[in-house]
Design a protein around this motif. Structure first.
Motif, PDB file in Angstrom:
ATOM      1  N   ARG A 281       0.828  -1.192   0.000  1.00  0.00           N
ATOM      2  CA  ARG A 281       0.000   0.000   0.000  1.00  0.00           C
ATOM      3  C   ARG A 281       0.875   1.261   0.000  1.00  0.00           C
ATOM      4  O   ARG A 281       0.655   2.179  -0.762  1.00  0.00           O
ATOM      5  CB  ARG A 281      -0.905  -0.033   1.250  1.00  0.00           C
ATOM      6  CG  ARG A 281      -1.899   1.079   1.300  1.00  0.00           C
ATOM      7  CD  ARG A 281      -3.205   0.635   0.655  1.00  0.00           C
ATOM      8  NE  ARG A 281      -4.111   1.765   0.622  1.00  0.00           N
ATOM      9  CZ  ARG A 281      -4.316   2.500  -0.476  1.00  0.00           C
ATOM     10  NH1 ARG A 281      -3.726   2.188  -1.613  1.00  0.00           N
ATOM     11  NH2 ARG A 281      -5.150   3.505  -0.442  1.00  0.00           N
ATOM     12  N   ILE A 282       1.912   1.265   0.853  1.00  0.00           N
ATOM     13  CA  ILE A 282       2.773   2.455   0.930  1.00  0.00           C
ATOM     14  C   ILE A 282       3.522   2.657  -0.394  1.00  0.00           C
ATOM     15  O   ILE A 282       3.608   3.760  -0.936  1.00  0.00           O
ATOM     16  CB  ILE A 282       3.779   2.324   2.102  1.00  0.00           C
ATOM     17  CG1 ILE A 282       3.031   2.284   3.442  1.00  0.00           C
ATOM     18  CG2 ILE A 282       4.753   3.496   2.097  1.00  0.00           C
ATOM     19  CD1 ILE A 282       3.898   1.926   4.619  1.00  0.00           C
ATOM     20  N   VAL A 283       4.046   1.531  -0.931  1.00  0.00           N
ATOM     21  CA  VAL A 283       4.772   1.622  -2.206  1.00  0.00           C
ATOM     22  C   VAL A 283       3.857   2.207  -3.281  1.00  0.00           C
ATOM     23  O   VAL A 283       4.247   3.088  -4.051  1.00  0.00           O
ATOM     24  CB  VAL A 283       5.290   0.228  -2.618  1.00  0.00           C
ATOM     25  CG1 VAL A 283       5.719   0.234  -4.086  1.00  0.00           C
ATOM     26  CG2 VAL A 283       6.457  -0.175  -1.725  1.00  0.00           C
ATOM     27  N   GLU A 284       2.628   1.743  -3.301  1.00  0.00           N
ATOM     28  CA  GLU A 284       1.692   2.247  -4.322  1.00  0.00           C
ATOM     29  C   GLU A 284       1.392   3.716  -4.116  1.00  0.00           C
ATOM     30  O   GLU A 284       1.207   4.468  -5.078  1.00  0.00           O
ATOM     31  CB  GLU A 284       0.401   1.416  -4.302  1.00  0.00           C
ATOM     32  CG  GLU A 284       0.599   0.083  -4.997  1.00  0.00           C
ATOM     33  CD  GLU A 284      -0.609  -0.822  -4.862  1.00  0.00           C
ATOM     34  OE1 GLU A 284      -1.553  -0.466  -4.129  1.00  0.00           O
ATOM     35  OE2 GLU A 284      -0.608  -1.886  -5.482  1.00  0.00           O
ATOM     36  N   VAL A 285       1.327   4.161  -2.895  1.00  0.00           N
ATOM     37  CA  VAL A 285       1.089   5.581  -2.615  1.00  0.00           C
ATOM     38  C   VAL A 285       2.183   6.434  -3.259  1.00  0.00           C
ATOM     39  O   VAL A 285       1.957   7.505  -3.756  1.00  0.00           O
ATOM     40  CB  VAL A 285       0.996   5.818  -1.092  1.00  0.00           C
ATOM     41  CG1 VAL A 285       1.177   7.295  -0.776  1.00  0.00           C
ATOM     42  CG2 VAL A 285      -0.336   5.329  -0.586  1.00  0.00           C
ATOM     43  N   TYR A 286       3.432   5.909  -3.291  1.00  0.00           N
ATOM     44  CA  TYR A 286       4.529   6.652  -3.929  1.00  0.00           C
ATOM     45  C   TYR A 286       4.712   6.261  -5.393  1.00  0.00           C
ATOM     46  O   TYR A 286       5.775   6.432  -5.966  1.00  0.00           O
ATOM     47  CB  TYR A 286       5.819   6.454  -3.134  1.00  0.00           C
ATOM     48  CG  TYR A 286       5.791   7.224  -1.825  1.00  0.00           C
ATOM     49  CD1 TYR A 286       6.012   8.613  -1.848  1.00  0.00           C
ATOM     50  CD2 TYR A 286       5.517   6.626  -0.612  1.00  0.00           C
ATOM     51  CE1 TYR A 286       5.949   9.353  -0.678  1.00  0.00           C
ATOM     52  CE2 TYR A 286       5.461   7.356   0.567  1.00  0.00           C
ATOM     53  CZ  TYR A 286       5.670   8.729   0.521  1.00  0.00           C
ATOM     54  OH  TYR A 286       5.614   9.478   1.657  1.00  0.00           O
ATOM     55  N   GLY A 287       3.640   5.732  -5.988  1.00  0.00           N
ATOM     56  CA  GLY A 287       3.647   5.466  -7.440  1.00  0.00           C
ATOM     57  C   GLY A 287       4.513   4.254  -7.780  1.00  0.00           C
ATOM     58  O   GLY A 287       4.858   4.051  -8.934  1.00  0.00           O
TER      59      GLY A 287
ATOM     60  N   ALA B 272       8.777   9.357  -4.586  1.00  0.00           N
ATOM     61  CA  ALA B 272       9.456   9.791  -3.375  1.00  0.00           C
ATOM     62  C   ALA B 272      10.867  10.259  -3.688  1.00  0.00           C
ATOM     63  O   ALA B 272      11.582  10.705  -2.813  1.00  0.00           O
ATOM     64  CB  ALA B 272       9.500   8.652  -2.357  1.00  0.00           C
ATOM     65  N   LEU B 273      11.252  10.156  -4.996  1.00  0.00           N
ATOM     66  CA  LEU B 273      12.641  10.475  -5.353  1.00  0.00           C
ATOM     67  C   LEU B 273      12.818  11.936  -5.758  1.00  0.00           C
ATOM     68  O   LEU B 273      13.912  12.390  -5.986  1.00  0.00           O
ATOM     69  CB  LEU B 273      13.094   9.566  -6.488  1.00  0.00           C
ATOM     70  CG  LEU B 273      13.223   8.094  -6.073  1.00  0.00           C
ATOM     71  CD1 LEU B 273      13.477   7.219  -7.293  1.00  0.00           C
ATOM     72  CD2 LEU B 273      14.336   7.927  -5.058  1.00  0.00           C
ATOM     73  N   HIS B 274      11.724  12.647  -5.933  1.00  0.00           N
ATOM     74  CA  HIS B 274      11.842  14.048  -6.384  1.00  0.00           C
ATOM     75  C   HIS B 274      11.170  14.935  -5.384  1.00  0.00           C
ATOM     76  O   HIS B 274      10.198  14.562  -4.759  1.00  0.00           O
ATOM     77  CB  HIS B 274      11.177  14.218  -7.751  1.00  0.00           C
ATOM     78  CG  HIS B 274      11.709  13.262  -8.768  1.00  0.00           C
ATOM     79  ND1 HIS B 274      12.975  13.370  -9.306  1.00  0.00           N
ATOM     80  CD2 HIS B 274      11.168  12.134  -9.305  1.00  0.00           C
ATOM     81  CE1 HIS B 274      13.187  12.391 -10.136  1.00  0.00           C
ATOM     82  NE2 HIS B 274      12.094  11.592 -10.156  1.00  0.00           N
ATOM     83  N   LYS B 275      11.730  16.132  -5.333  1.00  0.00           N
ATOM     84  CA  LYS B 275      11.109  17.148  -4.488  1.00  0.00           C
ATOM     85  C   LYS B 275       9.712  17.390  -5.041  1.00  0.00           C
ATOM     86  O   LYS B 275       9.554  17.644  -6.228  1.00  0.00           O
ATOM     87  CB  LYS B 275      11.926  18.441  -4.606  1.00  0.00           C
ATOM     88  CG  LYS B 275      12.397  18.929  -3.254  1.00  0.00           C
ATOM     89  CD  LYS B 275      13.257  20.186  -3.395  1.00  0.00           C
ATOM     90  CE  LYS B 275      13.779  20.566  -2.041  1.00  0.00           C
ATOM     91  NZ  LYS B 275      14.923  21.484  -2.121  1.00  0.00           N
ATOM     92  N   PRO B 276       8.694  17.250  -4.190  1.00  0.00           N
ATOM     93  CA  PRO B 276       7.330  17.440  -4.705  1.00  0.00           C
ATOM     94  C   PRO B 276       7.093  18.889  -5.119  1.00  0.00           C
ATOM     95  O   PRO B 276       7.675  19.801  -4.540  1.00  0.00           O
ATOM     96  CB  PRO B 276       6.445  17.060  -3.513  1.00  0.00           C
ATOM     97  CG  PRO B 276       7.298  17.308  -2.332  1.00  0.00           C
ATOM     98  CD  PRO B 276       8.716  17.059  -2.749  1.00  0.00           C
TER      99      PRO B 276
END
Lengths: 146, 980
Positions: free
Chosen positions: B941-947, B970-974
């Motif tokens: 679920r968490i992995v999917e939240v970060y695409g 999670a790898l880029h500044k939002p």
């Protein structure tokens, strides 16, 4: 009724439910042997006499299978599919006994040639009644080939 | 032949007339001679008269001048006499002495001696010495005479002026004789000019002056000289006249009688005049004033005397003229007579010749090639052989025929009219064209010359007619005229404007079409320069082109504009031809024909515009359009700009036959398959089939594009209109849509599964609880204590399980709703956090942990991210099995441009059959394993939240397992405003 009483294989992961079924069978004084396995994989191992189920004395071929749908490792439907896909095992009536009232589960079960689909009643007396009726129908009235 | 005889008579009559004419000629000669003589005489006399008159005038003037000169001299002499005594000191002294002492005898004597000389030497008849008061003091001669009344005032005037005064003709009294006087003032020099008195010298004109005036230098019967003086409005005669006595100072004439020479003189005229004198006789006179005097002189002579010689001369001239005229008359008469004799002799010879010519005439008449006829006024005709031949008759047939019967009925009247005109006189001959009728009925055109002959008395005899057959010529002329008319009509009514000009570029012909084109009439432009036809700005260029025609240029399609007089300009294509004189060099005229292409030009303009419009539209359409053949090869005859663009290629690459296929479809197998399909579809002619959708353009190194295309066959040409449009975006959108639909479906399935799972797994404990409560009741009633314990354990277990499940459900439902703001955190930090959370179990199991690979920084919810590793590490530890050297490896490895994180263990591994199931909710491979089976579901679920996505790889039981997962978001500044 003639010969050996029919062996019943119960595939149920929930110990409590296994106990319920066992108590009901005992109350109804059914002489039938009730064998229990806790998951789909174990059920298949039993039926194919693998992994500790190879001895026909301790692991006789069941006359009817009570199958829960939600099972660890191998899903109930998967087990049903395998049984009905097997020419030898496919003849064994499989009665689904589950908590799921989902339409999709029923459809899938019948699609894979389930012989009956029973929902575990939440009420105590109803569960007993169900098991009694099951006993009468499948073990008293129902005829099986020898 | 009666006609010829009569002709002869008529001819001699004509000759007689010419004889009379020559008589007139002689009379004319005489007349001319006479005229010459008379006019010579007249001019001679005229000339003489002028000279004579001039002579007389000169004479009169000379005499007058002489007389005036004499009179002037005389007056000067008289005044000179006075001057001698004026301001003469001796004389004035003597006078003073005498006047002072009248008794002084010596003085008196001296005065007498002095003054006494005047009467003796001059024409003075009396000398008077008067004192200042006018009293007579001395007189010579001493004879007593009464003192003239005018003297005292005259003396006073003279003394005041101090000058010698001339007293003009006067009478002292009416019965007294006429005198003139010189009055000399005497001034006393010794006493500052005091007036002493005056000396009067009296002149008697009879003694010298009048004879002087009367005297005429040549003998003359009427000539005389007279003096006049102007008194008021009269002219006063001063001397005695030749033909009338007692005229001096008594005859006066009013100045209004202007024809009198005396009046003329007194009026101030000078020179020669003519008039009437006092006698009423006509006179010639010279009038002039006498200088320094009040006198006017008239020198006159009677006209009769002056012109007397002239008249004599005239008579002489007349006699001479008469004699000459007579002489001339006689001479002319003699010559005439002689001429007459010669004439009659000649006439006789002429008659002989005439007879001979008549014979010739007959021969000519009979044998002439021209048709000849002699026609009586009555209409009967005599014709010659040629005439007969002309009309196809024999002479006998035409004998006694009337001309009317031979003429064309339509021309009879006209011929009649001509004949009557001739008969009426005036003209003798006529020439006209008429038609005769041939014996065979055909029309014979003839040029007819007819002469009317008359006898001596002027009576008509007959018409002599010469008839020339002009039928052939007439036909030719008619044909020519018709041809000309035809050409004229062709020229004038041609639809095309036609113009002809001469080498000076002057318009010589101009047809109707040209009139319509220019709005000018042919009459108006004829002779005008061609320049008027062109717009002002184009005159030079047009004329330059036109000049080339003179050198023989023939236009085929020269374009020259013509302007209508109201302004509109039409463009025409011209062809021309220049006609040259027989020398082949000198141009005579140029003819040009125009073809109005204004409409065509306008149409072409419109077409060009619409083509440009169409091109713009087509090139700006978002679809590619082309016209091309398909079979036997794809060959383009047109394509818009977008056509090659949409096919991701260039025009050049599409230009060769079938270059299309290789330029557009790179992959040979696909190309051949598509080509086959397109050719079949086109051959089928089925519009539905000629529509191809979503064809991929796959090129190495390019993103795949998709196109759709359709072909529409053009009727009865082997051409198609091909249309192509880019559907890449749609395809991409579709793919994206499918992707999201799939995702949605997955989500739905997951949700369903979740609900299903939740309901099933939650229902199970409920069933357990309720059932065992039922058993509990039974067991209690049956007092089966050992079972009560068991029942209670089942109920407790089920309730515990239910509580855990609910807890986990709550937990997992939270994951999708991260509220913490993203913070940067490194991989190492996260792993460290996770290890800290499960440090107890790791130590307990003796697990070695290592982190490999590059450091990574995440942006996200720190606790959630740490949960991933925590769960995975827990999971790894849980399924480590009997491993003697348990190890967990954590890190990141790049894979296909992705950063893939992994958690690897060397535990019991996972049967490949169950690998897809392990991430499901409440799924446990081992029903007896601790936990509800939610750990991996949470991680997923968490992995999917970060695409990202998660999967497990394991060779099987006891082979260890490796969990891989990605966390792209999670790898880029939002970005700002984006929160999950």
């Amino acid at each position: 009724m003639k010969g050996e009483p029919i062996v019943i294989l119960l595939v149920e992961d929930d110990e409590a439910h296994t106990e319920i079924v066992r108590r009901n069978f005992a109350e109804c004084r059914m002489a039938n042997q009730l064998l229990c396995v806790p998951d789909g994989q174990a059920a298949l191992d039993y039926l194919y006499r693998r992994n500790g189920f190879s001895d026909p004395a301790t692991s006789p071929r069941p006359g009817i299978i009570l199958l829960d749908l939600r099972l660890p490792k191998v899903d109930g439907l998967e087990v049903l599919k395998t049984i009905k896909g097997d020419a030898n095992l496919g003849m064994i009536p499989v009665v689904i006994l589950t908590t799921s009232k989902a339409e999709s589960d029923m459809v899938k079960a019948y699609a894979h040639h389930a012989s009956s689909y029973l929902v575990k009643p939440v009420d105590f007396s109803q569960f007993s009644q169900l098991m009694e009726t099951f006993g009468f129908y499948w073990l008293a009235w129902n005829q099986y080939p020898s | 032949m009666w006609a010829v005889c009569e002709d002869r008579v008529q001819t001699s009559q004509q000759r007689g007339e010419s004889g009379r004419l020559s008589g007139w000629l002689f009379f004319l000669i005489f007349g001319l001679l006479a005229g010459g003589i008379v006019s010579a005489g007249y001019f001679f006399h005229q000339n003489f008269e002028q000279h004579f008159r001039a002579g007389v005038e000169r004479q009169l003037s000379a005499i007058a001048e002489l007389k005036v000169e004499e009179l002037t001299q005389w007056r000067k002499a008289r005044l000179g006499d006075g001057e001698l005594l004026l301001q003469n000191p001796a004389f004035s002294a003597l006078v003073r002495r005498f006047l002072g002492q009248p008794a002084d005898a010596d003085a008196q004597q001296q005065l007498h001696a002095w003054l006494g000389k005047y009467p003796a030497a001059h024409e003075y008849d009396r000398v008077l010495l008067l004192d200042a008061q006018g009293a007579e003091r001395l007189a010579i001669p001493t004879k007593l005479e009464p003192l003239a009344a005018h003297l005292p005032p005259d003396i006073a005037v003279a003394l005041r002026s101090g000058r010698v005064t001339f007293l003009d003709f006067h009478r002292d009294a009416p019965d007294r004789p006429i005198h003139l006087s010189i009055l000399v003032p005497i001034l006393d020099d010794a006493h500052a000019g005091r007036p002493l008195g005056a000396l009067l010298l009296r002149i008697d004109p009879e003694t010298y002056l009048y004879p002087l005036i009367k005297r005429w230098p040549t003998p003359s019967l009427t000539a005389e000289t007279l003096l006049v003086r102007r008194e008021g409005n009269d002219a006063l005669f001063l001397n005695e006249l030749r033909f009338r006595t007692n005229t001096a100072l008594s005859v006066r004439r009013s100045l209004t009688q202007t024809n009198l020479p005396a009046v003329m003189a007194a009026s101030g005229r000078q020179g020669l005049v003519e008039g009437v004198d006092y006698r009423g006789a006509s006179v010639v006179a010279d009038v002039r004033p006498v200088p320094d005097s009040p006198w006017f002189m008239v020198t006159r002579m009677d006209k009769a005397e002056v012109y007397g010689p002239l008249r004599e001369r005239l008579w002489l001239v007349l006699v001479l003229i008469a004699s000459l005229l007579f002489g001339a008359g006689a001479g002319v008469g003699l010559v005439w007579r002689r001429q007459s004799l010669l004439f009659y002799r000649k006439q006789a010879q002429t008659v002989a010749l005439l007879l001979e010519s008549e014979e010739k005439f007959l021969r000519v008449f009979e044998h002439s090639n021209a048709g000849m006829s002699i026609t009586k006024p009555s209409g009967e005709i005599e014709v010659n052989q040629a005439f007969c031949d002309m009309l196809g008759y024999s002479p006998a047939e035409l004998h006694q025929q009337r001309w009317q019967d031979l003429s064309h009925p339509a021309d009879v009247e006209e011929t009649q009219r001509v004949m009557e005109k001739l008969l009426a006189g005036g003209r003798q001959a006529a020439r006209f064209t008429k038609r005769y009728l041939h014996k065979n009925g055909s029309v014979v055109w003839a040029d007819v010359s007819s002469t009317l002959r008359r006898d001596a008395a002027g009576q008509p005899l007959y018409f002599m007619t010469i008839v020339l057959d002009t039928t052939a010529r007439q036909k030719a002329e008619t044909a020519l005229r018709e041809a000309n008319e035809y050409l004229d009509n062709l020229f004038n009514y041609a639809n095309a404007p036609i113009i002809v000009w001469d080498p000076q570029f002057k318009i010589t012909r101009f047809n109707h079409a040209f009139e319509n084109l220019t709005g000018r009439t042919a009459a108006e432009v004829m002779g005008q320069s061609l320049e008027i036809l062109f717009p002002d700005t184009m005159v030079e260029s047009s004329m330059a082109q036109i000049r080339t025609t003179l050198t023989g240029d023939r236009w085929e399609t020269v374009e020259i504009a013509i302007q209508h007089r109201d302004g509109p300009v039409a463009t025409l294509l011209w062809n021309s031809a220049t006609l040259f004189a027989p020398d082949g060099k000198t141009p005579v005229a140029t003819i040009a024909q125009g073809h109005n292409i204004t409409e065509r030009k306008r149409a072409m303009e419109t077409l060009r515009e619409s083509e440009a419009f169409t091109k713009t539209v087509l090139d700006n359409l978002p679809v590619g359009i082309a016209v091309n053949s398909v079979n036997p090869a794809v060959q383009f005859s047109y394509m818009n700009d977008n056509f090659p663009k949409i096919y991701r290629t260039t025009r050049a690459r599409l230009s060769s036959p079938d270059g299309f296929w290789t330029a557009v479809y790179e992959e040979p197998a696909f190309r051949e398959k598509l080509k086959q399909r397109v050719l079949e579809d086109c051959a089928s002619g089925d519009a539905e089939r000629m529509y191809w959708t979503d064809i991929p353009l796959t090129r190495a190194g390019e993103k795949t594009a998709f196109i759709s295309a359709s072909n529409t066959p053009l009727s009865d040409k082997q051409l198609m209109i091909s249309m192509v449009w880019d559907v890449t975006e749609r395809k991409q959108a579709e793919a994206a849509l499918q992707q999201s639909a799939r995702e949605l479906q997955e989500k739905n399935a997951e949700l369903e599964r979740f609900l299903y799972t939740a309901s099933h797994d939650l229902k199970s404990p409920v069933v357990t609880i309720r059932t065992f409560i039922g058993y509990l009741g039974q067991d209690l009633a049956a007092n089966q204590v050992e079972r009560v314990e068991k029942d209670m354990a089942f109920i407790r277990g089920a309730a515990d399980k239910m509580a855990r499940l609910l807890e986990d459900l709550l937990e997992i439902s939270r994951i999708g709703r991260i509220v913490s703001p993203p913070v940067p955190v490194t991989l190492l930090a996260l792993v460290e956090e996770a290890r800290a959370a499960v440090a107890g179990r790791l130590t307990e199991r003796g697990v070695r942990m290592q982190v490999t690979g590059p450091e990574v920084t995440f942006y996200g919810d720190r606790l959630r991210l740490a949960e991933i590793w925590q769960n995975l590490i827990e999971n790894a530890v849980k399924f480590m099995g009997a491993q003697s050297a348990p190890t967990i490896e954590i890190g990141m490895q790049p894979r296909d441009a992705e950063q893939v994180f992994f958690v690897r263990d060397n535990g019991i591994g996972i049967d490949p059959r169950f690998q897809s199931k392990i991430f499901d909710l409440f799924e446990k491979l081992d029903a007896k394993a601790e936990g509800t089976g939610i750990g991996l579901a949470v991680v997923k679920r968490i992995v999917e939240v970060y695409g990202g996505r998660i999967w497990v790889e394991s060779a099987g039981l006891d082979q260890g397992a490796c969990f891989y997962f990605t966390l792209p978001e999670a790898l880029h500044k939002p970005k700002e405003g984006k929160g999950k």
